[in-house]
Design a protein around this motif. Sequence first.
Motif, mmCIF file in Angstrom:
data_model
loop_
_atom_site.group_PDB
_atom_site.id
_atom_site.type_symbol
_atom_site.label_atom_id
_atom_site.label_comp_id
_atom_site.label_asym_id
_atom_site.label_seq_id
_atom_site.Cartn_x
_atom_site.Cartn_y
_atom_site.Cartn_z
ATOM 1 N N ILE A 2 30.219 -45.469 123.955
ATOM 2 C CA ILE A 2 29.603 -46.797 123.918
ATOM 3 C C ILE A 2 30.664 -47.845 124.236
ATOM 4 O O ILE A 2 31.757 -47.829 123.664
ATOM 5 N N GLY A 3 30.347 -48.746 125.172
ATOM 6 C CA GLY A 3 31.300 -49.760 125.608
ATOM 7 C C GLY A 3 31.426 -50.932 124.660
ATOM 8 O O GLY A 3 32.528 -51.418 124.409
ATOM 9 N N LYS A 4 30.339 -51.422 124.115
ATOM 10 C CA LYS A 4 30.310 -52.506 123.133
ATOM 11 C C LYS A 4 29.305 -52.115 122.064
ATOM 12 O O LYS A 4 28.413 -51.305 122.317
ATOM 13 N N ASP A 5 29.429 -52.720 120.889
ATOM 14 C CA ASP A 5 28.449 -52.449 119.834
ATOM 15 C C ASP A 5 27.044 -52.683 120.381
ATOM 16 O O ASP A 5 26.811 -53.637 121.121
ATOM 17 N N SER A 6 26.125 -51.788 120.010
ATOM 18 C CA SER A 6 24.741 -51.943 120.465
ATOM 19 C C SER A 6 24.141 -53.195 119.847
ATOM 20 O O SER A 6 24.638 -53.718 118.848
ATOM 21 N N ARG A 7 23.079 -53.664 120.451
ATOM 22 C CA ARG A 7 22.413 -54.853 119.921
ATOM 23 C C ARG A 7 20.906 -54.646 119.995
ATOM 24 O O ARG A 7 20.407 -53.898 120.828
ATOM 25 N N VAL A 8 20.213 -55.319 119.093
ATOM 26 C CA VAL A 8 18.755 -55.290 119.081
ATOM 27 C C VAL A 8 18.287 -56.627 119.631
ATOM 28 O O VAL A 8 18.704 -57.683 119.163
ATOM 29 N N ILE A 9 17.447 -56.563 120.649
ATOM 30 C CA ILE A 9 16.951 -57.762 121.317
ATOM 31 C C ILE A 9 15.464 -57.886 121.032
ATOM 32 O O ILE A 9 14.705 -56.941 121.232
ATOM 33 N N ALA A 10 15.078 -59.064 120.555
ATOM 34 C CA ALA A 10 13.659 -59.329 120.278
ATOM 35 C C ALA A 10 13.031 -59.919 121.532
ATOM 36 O O ALA A 10 13.495 -60.930 122.049
ATOM 37 N N GLY A 11 12.008 -59.254 122.048
ATOM 38 C CA GLY A 11 11.327 -59.714 123.249
ATOM 39 C C GLY A 11 9.870 -60.030 122.969
ATOM 40 O O GLY A 11 9.400 -59.923 121.833
ATOM 41 N N THR A 12 9.156 -60.399 124.008
ATOM 42 C CA THR A 12 7.743 -60.746 123.848
ATOM 43 C C THR A 12 6.892 -59.522 123.519
ATOM 44 O O THR A 12 5.823 -59.655 122.939
ATOM 45 N N HIS A 13 7.372 -58.324 123.887
ATOM 46 C CA HIS A 13 6.621 -57.097 123.628
ATOM 47 C C HIS A 13 7.231 -56.289 122.487
ATOM 48 O O HIS A 13 7.026 -55.083 122.399
ATOM 49 N N GLY A 14 8.028 -56.949 121.636
ATOM 50 C CA GLY A 14 8.659 -56.262 120.514
ATOM 51 C C GLY A 14 10.163 -56.161 120.699
ATOM 52 O O GLY A 14 10.721 -56.612 121.695
ATOM 53 N N SER A 15 10.813 -55.541 119.749
ATOM 54 C CA SER A 15 12.271 -55.391 119.782
ATOM 55 C C SER A 15 12.662 -54.129 120.522
ATOM 56 O O SER A 15 11.903 -53.161 120.580
ATOM 57 N N PHE A 16 13.890 -54.152 121.072
ATOM 58 C CA PHE A 16 14.420 -52.946 121.689
ATOM 59 C C PHE A 16 15.925 -52.899 121.524
ATOM 60 O O PHE A 16 16.585 -53.915 121.328
ATOM 61 N N ALA A 38 19.676 -52.130 122.952
ATOM 62 C CA ALA A 38 20.377 -52.235 124.228
ATOM 63 C C ALA A 38 21.849 -51.883 124.021
ATOM 64 O O ALA A 38 22.475 -52.347 123.071
ATOM 65 N N MET A 39 22.388 -51.043 124.899
ATOM 66 C CA MET A 39 23.810 -50.717 124.885
ATOM 67 C C MET A 39 24.205 -50.172 126.254
ATOM 68 O O MET A 39 23.354 -49.757 127.040
ATOM 69 N N ASP A 40 25.502 -50.202 126.525
ATOM 70 C CA ASP A 40 26.043 -49.642 127.750
ATOM 71 C C ASP A 40 27.001 -48.528 127.375
ATOM 72 O O ASP A 40 27.785 -48.658 126.431
ATOM 73 N N ILE A 41 26.922 -47.406 128.121
ATOM 74 C CA ILE A 41 27.834 -46.298 127.867
ATOM 75 C C ILE A 41 28.634 -45.986 129.122
ATOM 76 O O ILE A 41 28.163 -46.184 130.244
ATOM 77 N N ALA A 42 29.858 -45.531 128.908
ATOM 78 C CA ALA A 42 30.728 -45.108 130.004
ATOM 79 C C ALA A 42 30.685 -43.588 130.068
ATOM 80 O O ALA A 42 31.055 -42.900 129.117
ATOM 81 N N VAL A 43 30.227 -43.071 131.199
ATOM 82 C CA VAL A 43 30.141 -41.631 131.417
ATOM 83 C C VAL A 43 31.304 -41.249 132.315
ATOM 84 O O VAL A 43 31.428 -41.747 133.438
ATOM 85 N N TRP A 70 29.252 -46.663 134.502
ATOM 86 C CA TRP A 70 28.577 -47.381 133.416
ATOM 87 C C TRP A 70 27.070 -47.235 133.557
ATOM 88 O O TRP A 70 26.524 -47.410 134.644
ATOM 89 N N VAL A 71 26.432 -46.893 132.450
ATOM 90 C CA VAL A 71 24.985 -46.699 132.414
ATOM 91 C C VAL A 71 24.413 -47.572 131.304
ATOM 92 O O VAL A 71 24.893 -47.533 130.166
ATOM 93 N N ARG A 72 23.407 -48.349 131.625
ATOM 94 C CA ARG A 72 22.716 -49.193 130.647
ATOM 95 C C ARG A 72 21.658 -48.337 129.951
ATOM 96 O O ARG A 72 20.905 -47.623 130.599
ATOM 97 N N VAL A 73 21.608 -48.406 128.624
ATOM 98 C CA VAL A 73 20.656 -47.619 127.836
ATOM 99 C C VAL A 73 19.746 -48.581 127.084
ATOM 100 O O VAL A 73 20.219 -49.532 126.451
#
Length: 138
Positions: free
Chosen positions: A10-24, A26-31, A43-46
């Motif tokens: 994991i590149g940075k601490d994951s975060r929870v984003i509140a959107g119009t269709h609910g929360s999700f 988000a994190m980026d990983i280095a493969v 880098w892959v966005r998850v």
Amino acid sequence: MLYVHTIGHIGKDSRVIAGTHGSFLAMDIAVDDYSKGQSVATWVRVRSNKEGHIRLSEYLTKGRLVLVEGTLSYSLWEDKNGDSQVQLSITADSIAFVNSGKRNATGNDADEEPVKAAGNTPVPPADTPQDDADDLPF
């Protein structure tokens, strides 16, 4: 549709984003990929909207090694120099922690840095089997 399994840090601490269709989540990983003796990080966005993944967000911190399974997609964009770039994204069905090795008394991975002998030659751990010259198949 491409369904993938990949392992990365994991590149940075994951975060929870509140959107119009609910929360999700988000994190980026280095493969890491090893080619011609060199390591190249991709880098892959998850992303995930699964409740279980959102609850794990506080443990999905920078540097943790994770296994991600899900659907791979990509998007094209231009950077500030006008060069085309590809952004890989995985919509995660599963996120699992990967154990990177044994922990020693200090809490660090025992396999991370082998003890160096004189001359900067790594000394293998004591439990590593040694090759017997009479037992080699060639």
